[in-house]
Scaffold this active site. Structure first.
Site, PDB file in Angstrom:
ATOM      1  CG  HIS A 248      -1.684  -1.182   1.455  1.00 29.10           C
ATOM      2  ND1 HIS A 248      -1.166  -2.346   1.966  1.00 29.10           N
ATOM      3  CD2 HIS A 248      -2.982  -1.438   1.192  1.00 29.10           C
ATOM      4  CE1 HIS A 248      -2.103  -3.273   2.002  1.00 29.10           C
ATOM      5  NE2 HIS A 248      -3.219  -2.747   1.539  1.00 29.10           N
TER       6      HIS A 248
ATOM      7  CG  ASP B 262     -25.225  22.902 -21.597  1.00 27.13           C
ATOM      8  OD1 ASP B 262     -25.829  21.986 -21.006  1.00 27.13           O
ATOM      9  OD2 ASP B 262     -24.079  23.279 -21.273  1.00 27.13           O
TER      10      ASP B 262
ATOM     11  CE  LYS C  55      -5.521  -4.307  -0.628  1.00 28.07           C
ATOM     12  NZ  LYS C  55      -5.920  -4.084   0.752  1.00 28.07           N
TER      13      LYS C  55
ATOM     14  CE  LYS D 142     -20.396  23.029 -19.750  1.00 29.11           C
ATOM     15  NZ  LYS D 142     -21.717  23.628 -19.728  1.00 29.11           N
TER      16      LYS D 142
HETATM   17  P1  NAP Z   1     -20.791  32.083 -15.465  1.00 31.18           P
HETATM   18  O1  NAP Z   1     -20.075  31.824 -16.745  1.00 31.18           O
HETATM   19  O2  NAP Z   1     -20.014  32.282 -14.242  1.00 31.18           O
HETATM   20  O3  NAP Z   1     -21.701  33.391 -15.699  1.00 31.18           O
HETATM   21  C1  NAP Z   1     -22.469  33.918 -14.668  1.00 31.18           C
HETATM   22  C2  NAP Z   1     -23.220  35.144 -15.162  1.00 31.18           C
HETATM   23  O4  NAP Z   1     -24.047  35.563 -14.103  1.00 31.18           O
HETATM   24  C3  NAP Z   1     -22.304  36.305 -15.528  1.00 31.18           C
HETATM   25  O5  NAP Z   1     -22.835  36.954 -16.644  1.00 31.18           O
HETATM   26  C4  NAP Z   1     -22.358  37.199 -14.290  1.00 31.18           C
HETATM   27  O6  NAP Z   1     -22.280  38.574 -14.567  1.00 31.18           O
HETATM   28  C5  NAP Z   1     -23.767  36.932 -13.790  1.00 31.18           C
HETATM   29  N1  NAP Z   1     -23.836  37.113 -12.348  1.00 31.18           N
HETATM   30  C6  NAP Z   1     -23.273  36.323 -11.400  1.00 31.18           C
HETATM   31  N2  NAP Z   1     -23.569  36.783 -10.176  1.00 31.18           N
HETATM   32  C7  NAP Z   1     -24.317  37.913 -10.361  1.00 31.18           C
HETATM   33  C8  NAP Z   1     -24.915  38.827  -9.479  1.00 31.18           C
HETATM   34  N3  NAP Z   1     -24.824  38.687  -8.163  1.00 31.18           N
HETATM   35  N4  NAP Z   1     -25.610  39.843 -10.004  1.00 31.18           N
HETATM   36  C9  NAP Z   1     -25.727  40.020 -11.330  1.00 31.18           C
HETATM   37  N5  NAP Z   1     -25.179  39.149 -12.232  1.00 31.18           N
HETATM   38  C10 NAP Z   1     -24.488  38.121 -11.741  1.00 31.18           C
HETATM   39  O7  NAP Z   1     -21.824  30.923 -15.152  1.00 31.18           O
HETATM   40  P2  NAP Z   1     -22.542  29.930 -16.186  1.00 31.18           P
HETATM   41  O8  NAP Z   1     -21.698  28.742 -16.416  1.00 31.18           O
HETATM   42  O9  NAP Z   1     -23.025  30.704 -17.355  1.00 31.18           O
HETATM   43  O10 NAP Z   1     -23.786  29.421 -15.314  1.00 31.18           O
HETATM   44  C11 NAP Z   1     -24.853  30.294 -14.993  1.00 31.18           C
HETATM   45  C12 NAP Z   1     -25.972  29.523 -14.306  1.00 31.18           C
HETATM   46  O11 NAP Z   1     -26.555  28.598 -15.203  1.00 31.18           O
HETATM   47  C13 NAP Z   1     -25.496  28.659 -13.141  1.00 31.18           C
HETATM   48  O12 NAP Z   1     -25.494  29.415 -11.964  1.00 31.18           O
HETATM   49  C14 NAP Z   1     -26.472  27.514 -13.093  1.00 31.18           C
HETATM   50  O13 NAP Z   1     -27.497  27.746 -12.153  1.00 31.18           O
HETATM   51  C15 NAP Z   1     -27.093  27.508 -14.474  1.00 31.18           C
HETATM   52  N6  NAP Z   1     -26.822  26.231 -15.177  1.00 31.18           N
HETATM   53  C16 NAP Z   1     -27.845  25.400 -15.415  1.00 31.18           C
HETATM   54  C17 NAP Z   1     -27.638  24.219 -16.076  1.00 31.18           C
HETATM   55  C18 NAP Z   1     -28.777  23.276 -16.326  1.00 31.18           C
HETATM   56  O14 NAP Z   1     -28.566  22.242 -16.963  1.00 31.18           O
HETATM   57  N7  NAP Z   1     -29.957  23.560 -15.879  1.00 31.18           N
HETATM   58  C19 NAP Z   1     -26.352  23.882 -16.524  1.00 31.18           C
HETATM   59  C20 NAP Z   1     -25.310  24.768 -16.270  1.00 31.18           C
HETATM   60  C21 NAP Z   1     -25.561  25.944 -15.603  1.00 31.18           C
HETATM   61  P3  NAP Z   1     -20.863  39.318 -14.883  1.00 31.18           P
HETATM   62  O15 NAP Z   1     -20.597  39.078 -16.325  1.00 31.18           O
HETATM   63  O16 NAP Z   1     -21.147  40.741 -14.567  1.00 31.18           O
HETATM   64  O17 NAP Z   1     -19.850  38.692 -13.984  1.00 31.18           O
END
Ligand code: NAP
Length: 528
Positions: free
Chosen positions: A130, A348, A156, A307
């Site tokens: 181990h 997505d 093992k 991604k």
């Molecule tokens: P991301 O790339 O970090 O982008 C987040 C966005 O939200 C940015 O435009 C950011 O604005 C804005 N934001 C964050 N906090 C904020 C606040 N307090 N006030 C105003 N704007 C705010 O995230 P992402 O990967 O796009 O994911 C976004 C959301 O999608 C996740 O939180 C998740 O809930 C959802 N999601 C869902 C699925 C599904 O399958 N259902 C899959 C993936 C993600 P700024 O540009 O100003 O920073």
């Protein structure tokens, strides 16, 4: 057949026997009694072995090899000799102890089965090694020494995986097949070696009585092995899939896809596959997993932070990339075709569009000319905006950082279908907006900040307006509750998650995804 052995840290005779009975009920076919802390009464140890409801391994692991036994080797030898007299299926002893002491070798040989044993005994010796910190530099020397030790019935190896790549070495040790072998990787990167032990012909794999009661880093419970990771279905031809990201331990994708494989009878297993964030890590790991033909690695869901890495990798490998993924600049799905060719796509945006189309009561043609307000300008907003623009919608990007939305709009306009366009707007203007569809692509309102909403003041919602929150935890966010009250049709993030997973499932299996099952699992997991 590869055994599923439950490891039990023995504290008392009766508790250990009870735990072994539970292990048997749960479907384990072997137990390992770790008597590291149960060394005071040799008669009790013998009784434990004799009354064990399952064939057993007896191990008294010293602390210099990662165990809890802190006494001397003379006493340990005496304990193991007495244990041997009760004839367990196996006694486990470390290679280091075996190589160090001629006395120990001689005495252990008195109670185990080997070529020169004078009296019959069923007990085999597991010679073990181990390393809880890394892959040992002298691993192959140890493999060689153990394999060539005539007294060892089983060898093992267990060492801490530094990345998913170390699992391949464990598989190769198993495939060499010189003797019945156990080869396991410990830690968060080692799960594939535990789950896929049967695929590569291991003598056994270890599991805990449950996910908490385990004896080594990375071990999972016997129920998790059987019901989540399809232990009873795994065979040499089983195809391997997984979710690549960092972190991925809490992903719901393994529960969904493995249940889906069960439902349609697909010979596959889906695992969490953590890869550190750098592109070089992604490339080296995915490249090696693809190259290793006996693994049958056939596809993956790819999440943050990989991604973009997926797109780059598939491009470098000469694979095929869905056109819109190329524009989005990110993909979430890897498909490995039968001829080894790679395909990357983004399910997505497709899931988001299909969720909206279902709410609008039509197909993608409904999206042309639609006015869509997207809140956010991050990764998800980018995919969703590209999808709508490509189908001729007018997309308004409302984002906290206006410049970011502006830059995204410029990029997306290059791919908008005729009639479609993308503009950026100040988040403060959202309440004066007049869209037919709103999509929240920010984390505002996500657990645990459930009291928040990206639209504290709702704009006037015309009848038939669709409000879609990509957040799935909670399923009913404050935004959705208020939009519904104001008369909007609402869609939650569960639907998007389920549909993106369903598209992946169909690409990998060529069978329709059991979508209702996927929805139920998500709701159960989220306590809906
Ligand atoms: P991301 O790339 O970090 O982008 C987040 C966005 O939200 C940015 O435009 C950011 O604005 C804005 N934001 C964050 N906090 C904020 C606040 N307090 N006030 C105003 N704007 C705010 O995230 P992402 O990967 O796009 O994911 C976004 C959301 O999608 C996740 O939180 C998740 O809930 C959802 N999601 C869902 C699925 C599904 O399958 N259902 C899959 C993936 C993600 P700024 O540009 O100003 O920073």
């Amino acid at each position: 057949m590869t055994h599923l052995a439950v490891a039990i840290m023995v504290e008392s005779l009766q508790i250990a026997l009870n735990m072994a009975s539970v292990a048997a009920e749960q479907g384990a076919d072997l137990v390992e009694y770790r008597i590291d802390r149960f060394t005071d009464d040799e008669a009790d140890i013998q009784e434990l072995i004799r009354r064990s409801p399952l064939p057993c391994i007896v191990t008294c692991r010293p602390n210099w090899e990662g165990g809890d036994y802190d006494g001397d080797d003379q006493k340990r030898l005496s304990i193991l000799e007495h244990a041997g007299l009760a004839q367990p299926a196996y006694l486990d002893l470390e290679l280091a102890a075996f190589e160090r002491s001629a006395n120990l070798r001689q005495k252990i040989k008195l109670v185990i089965d080997h070529a020169d044993q004078g009296r019959p005994t069923p007990t085999g010796l597991i010679l073990s090694s181990h390393d809880f910190t890394t892959r040992p530099a002298d691993l192959m020397r140890k493999v060689n020494a153990m394999v060539h030790e005539p007294a060892a019935r089983v060898v093992k190896f267990a060492f801490k995986a530094r990345s998913l790549r170390d699992n391949i070495e464990a598989f190769e040790i198993l495939r060499a097949g010189h003797k019945p072998t156990i080869a396991l990787c410990m830690g968060p990167f080692g799960l594939p070696s535990r789950v896929l032990a049967g695929k590569f012909g291991a003598l056994l794999t270890f599991a805990g009585l449950d996910d908490q009661t385990t004896t080594a880093p990375g071990q999972v419970g016997v129920r998790t092995m059987k019901s989540l990771y399809r232990w009873d279905h795994i065979n040499p031809d089983t195809r391997v899939y997984g979710v690549i990201g960092h972190p991925v331990e809490h992903s719901m994708s393994p529960a969904i896809h493995n249940a889906g494989f069960d439902a349609v009878g697909h010979d596959g297993v889906y695992l969490p596959l953590p890869i550190m964030p750098e592109y070089e890590q992604f490339k080296a790991t995915v490249g090696q997993w693809l190259e290793y033909a006996p693994l049958h690695f056939r596809g993956a869901s790819v999440t943050l932070p990989h991604k973009e890495n997926l797109l780059r990798f598939v491009k470098e490998m000469g694979g095929q990339i869905e056109e819109l993924s190329q524009w989005i600049g990110a993909a979430n799905t890897l498909v490995v075709r039968e001829d080894g060719g790679l395909h990357a796509c983004n399910t997505d945006y497709a899931a988001a569009l299909d969720s909206v189309c279902a709410a609008l009561g039509g197909g993608r043609e409904k999206l042309s000319g639609l006015r869509v307000g997207i809140i956010g300008a991050g990764g998800v907003a980018r995919a969703v905006a590209a999808g709508f623009a490509r189908h001729g919608s007018t997309v308004v990007l409302y984002n906290r950082t206006l410049e970011k939305a502006g830059a995204l709009a410029d990029q997306m306009n290059a791919i908008a279908a005729s009639g479609g366009k993308v503009v950026a707007a100040d988040l403060a203007k959202l309440c004066k907006s007049c869209c037919q569809v709103y999509v929240n692509c920010t984390p505002i309102g996500m657990h645990p900040e459930v009291g928040q909403t990206p639209m504290p003041e709702l704009p006037k919602l015309e009848p038939g307006t669709v409000v879609f929150d990509t957040i799935y935890n909670p399923a009913r966010t404050r935004l959705l509750a208020e939009a519904q009250q104001a008369g909007a049709k609402t869609i939650n993030g569960i639907e998007m998650f389920v549909l993106q997973a369903a598209r992946q499932f169909e690409l990998w299996t060529n069978q329709p995804a059991p979508i209702a099952l996927f929805r139920n699992i998500m709701r159960q997991k989220l306590g809906e």
